[in-house]
Scaffold this motif. Sequence first.
Motif, PDB file in Angstrom:
ATOM      1  N   LYS A 155     -28.474  -6.881  23.912  1.00 58.76           N
ATOM      2  CA  LYS A 155     -27.173  -6.154  23.880  1.00 58.76           C
ATOM      3  C   LYS A 155     -26.924  -5.543  22.534  1.00 58.76           C
ATOM      4  N   GLY A 156     -27.393  -6.023  21.716  1.00 64.29           N
ATOM      5  CA  GLY A 156     -27.119  -5.363  20.244  1.00 64.29           C
ATOM      6  C   GLY A 156     -28.407  -5.231  19.417  1.00 64.29           C
ATOM      7  N   TYR A 157     -28.416  -4.617  18.307  1.00 65.28           N
ATOM      8  CA  TYR A 157     -29.376  -4.236  17.595  1.00 65.28           C
ATOM      9  C   TYR A 157     -29.168  -4.673  16.057  1.00 65.28           C
ATOM     10  N   PRO A 158     -30.276  -5.241  15.308  1.00 66.82           N
ATOM     11  CA  PRO A 158     -31.407  -5.545  15.808  1.00 66.82           C
ATOM     12  C   PRO A 158     -31.521  -6.945  16.626  1.00 66.82           C
ATOM     13  N   THR A 159     -31.963  -7.297  17.511  1.00 72.25           N
ATOM     14  CA  THR A 159     -32.257  -8.430  18.269  1.00 72.25           C
ATOM     15  C   THR A 159     -33.737  -9.007  17.937  1.00 72.25           C
ATOM     16  N   ILE A 160     -33.948 -10.099  17.723  1.00 67.26           N
ATOM     17  CA  ILE A 160     -35.302 -10.625  17.672  1.00 67.26           C
ATOM     18  C   ILE A 160     -35.490 -11.787  19.090  1.00 67.26           C
ATOM     19  N   LYS A 161     -36.437 -11.520  19.559  1.00 62.71           N
ATOM     20  CA  LYS A 161     -36.874 -12.567  20.955  1.00 62.71           C
ATOM     21  C   LYS A 161     -38.294 -12.767  20.426  1.00 62.71           C
ATOM     22  N   TYR A 162     -38.355 -14.273  21.049  1.00 64.38           N
ATOM     23  CA  TYR A 162     -39.935 -14.790  20.764  1.00 64.38           C
ATOM     24  C   TYR A 162     -39.936 -15.470  21.974  1.00 64.38           C
ATOM     25  N   GLY A 163     -41.471 -16.015  22.326  1.00 68.00           N
ATOM     26  CA  GLY A 163     -41.838 -16.847  23.433  1.00 68.00           C
ATOM     27  C   GLY A 163     -42.777 -16.011  24.330  1.00 68.00           C
TER      28      GLY A 163
END
Length: 167
Positions: free
Chosen positions: A39-47
């Motif tokens: 929904k917003g930047y920067p976003t970090i995802k993992y997995g």
Amino acid sequence: MKPDWDKLMKEYASSSSILIADVDCTAGGKSKCEEVGIKGYPTIKYGDPDDLQDYSGGRSFEDLQKFAKGLGPMCSPANRDLCSDEKKKQLDEYMTLDASKRESMIKEKESQIEKLESDFKTFVDGLQKQYQEGSDKKDKDVEAIKSSGLGLLKAVHSYAKKQKGEL
């Protein structure tokens, strides 16, 4: 943060078990970003790519590097041995369901999340409206006090002090 992220991507470019990548959510990656709930930047995802988690740690290169060193395979259908007994039981339960039932459950849970997001947006919009109304009322009341003669009162007070030699 972008230069640090690019540096981390270079560091892991040859890794066979860890992928550090970025996606432009404003261009070609927009549908992927919507799919994983960015929904917003920067976003970090993992997995696991099918079960990405939100990263909430530090954003410096050192923080990102430290976190990346701890990455690796996670509990998933392909890595059952990394799962707790509770997660294995849940995996077994989901594996016994047919595809249409899983899709139905996914849609239901995503719908619940969308409702929570919508309810939160309504709540925030209400707060914003209350804030604006309160701010407007305060501004109006302050202006009324000033218009009631505050400036003139201050001028008289200062003038009187000067006349008595108090200043």
